[in-house]
Design an enzyme around this catalytic site. Structure first.
Site, PDB file in Angstrom:
ATOM      1  N   TYR A 129       0.796  -1.399   0.007  1.00  0.00           N
ATOM      2  CA  TYR A 129       0.401  -0.363  -0.478  1.00  0.00           C
ATOM      3  C   TYR A 129       0.783   1.279  -0.007  1.00  0.00           C
ATOM      4  CZ  TYR A 129      -3.198   3.607   2.108  1.00  0.00           C
ATOM      5  OH  TYR A 129      -3.848   4.547   2.143  1.00  0.00           O
TER       6      TYR A 129
ATOM      7  N   GLU B 104      -3.478   7.150  -3.753  1.00  0.00           N
ATOM      8  CA  GLU B 104      -3.709   6.491  -3.521  1.00  0.00           C
ATOM      9  C   GLU B 104      -2.967   4.391  -4.425  1.00  0.00           C
ATOM     10  OE1 GLU B 104      -6.125   5.137   0.317  1.00  0.00           O
ATOM     11  OE2 GLU B 104      -7.287   4.035  -1.531  1.00  0.00           O
TER      12      GLU B 104
END
Ligand code: ADP
Ligand code: MG
Length: 270
Positions: A119, A207
């Protein structure tokens, strides 16, 4: 303002970030040509809506046993059948609320060889008044769940605006998430390019979840989400052009015509 995944990836690509090849389509009749233009042998058919959790989401009209909003396909024929089933249907995910969102476009993407999902995000952190990089070894799942269950697996660095994102910060993130040594330079390069993209576009969030590392050690963005600061959009006509009014609340669209920042809430207040 939000944009679709395929638009986000085109933006990342223009900053030199590694992404898979893909084609956005609006009609199932274009699915076969799109698939055949990709290297294969695996394809992924991805619903384009302004909400995450698509993979685990379910189509309202198809019931709980049908596949979700991100579907692997082994042949161009399977791409076509999935596209036919998905387009025009309502996808309900954790982020859409129970009403769901109608899928009007799909992104047909080359299938990646997934070894490990990480991530990575960049946000404007109000508390420190700095740009923060957030990274984790636990990618592919909701970062809120990681923050809740295993907060020690989230690594953060804060960027000094006068210095910019440094090599040392890149190393700190790479080591913090356990990125194997042979992929660390790629990871740091991705962070540096992402910082430039973030600053140039006046984003308030980028993101990448997941950031994949394949079995050959190549690191690539497999999903991407952007939020842009609406107060800076006047500087970015090229980003405003990416706006998809089908994804926005009609009340917010109406308010934006008068330069009002209006956010619809549930109930009787707005
Ligand atoms: P969402 O976060 O909305 O569920 P993602 O784009 O993250 O959508 O896709 C969900 C999952 O599907 C990813 O975590 C990844 O495991 C898989 N996936 C997505 N794109 C690809 C791709 N191009 N190749 C292989 N797997 C993919
Ligand atoms: Mg994702």
């Amino acid at each position: 303002m939000n944009i679709h995944e395929h638009q986000a990836k085109a933006l990342l690509k223009s900053y030199g970030l590694p992404i898979a090849d893909g084609v956005a389509i609006f009609s199932a009749k274009d699915a076969e040509t799109a698939a055949k233009s990709l290297p294969g042998p695996l394809y992924v058919v991805k619903s384009q809506i302004h909400a995450g959790g698509r993979g685990k989401g379910r189509f309202k009209e198809l019931g709980p046993d049908a596949k979700g909003g991100v579907r692997p396909a082994k042949t161009p024929g399977e791409v076509v059948s999935n596209a036919t089933e998905m387009l025009g249907r309502t996808l309900v995910t954790k982020q859409t609320g129970p009403a769901g969102k109608v899928v009007n476009r799909l992104y047909i993407e080359d299938g990646a060889d997934i070894q490990k999902e990480y991530y990575l995000s960049v946000v404007t952190d109000r508390a420190s008044q700095k740009v923060a990089f957030i990274a984790s070894s636990e990618g592919g799942i909701d970062i809120e769940e990681v923050a809740h269950a295993t907060p020690e697996k989230i690594v953060k660095v804060f960027v000094d605006p006068l210095v910019g994102f440094t090599q040392a910060q890149g190393e700190e993130l790479a080591k913090g998430i356990g990125m194997p040594a042979d992929s660390q330079a790629q990871f740091i390069d991705i962070c540096q390019k992402l910082y430039k993209c973030y600053m140039d576009t006046d984003a308030s969030l980028v993101e990448i979840n997941p950031l994949n590392r394949d079995s050959k050690g190549k690191v690539m963005a497999l999903d991407s989400k952007f939020n842009f600061d609406s107060n800076a959009l006047f500087r970015h006509p090229e980003i405003v052009a990416l706006r998809d009014l089908d994804e926005e609340d009609p009340a917010e669209i109406e308010a934006s015509k008068f330069d009002l920042a209006y956010i619809s809430l549930d109930g009787n207040i707005g």
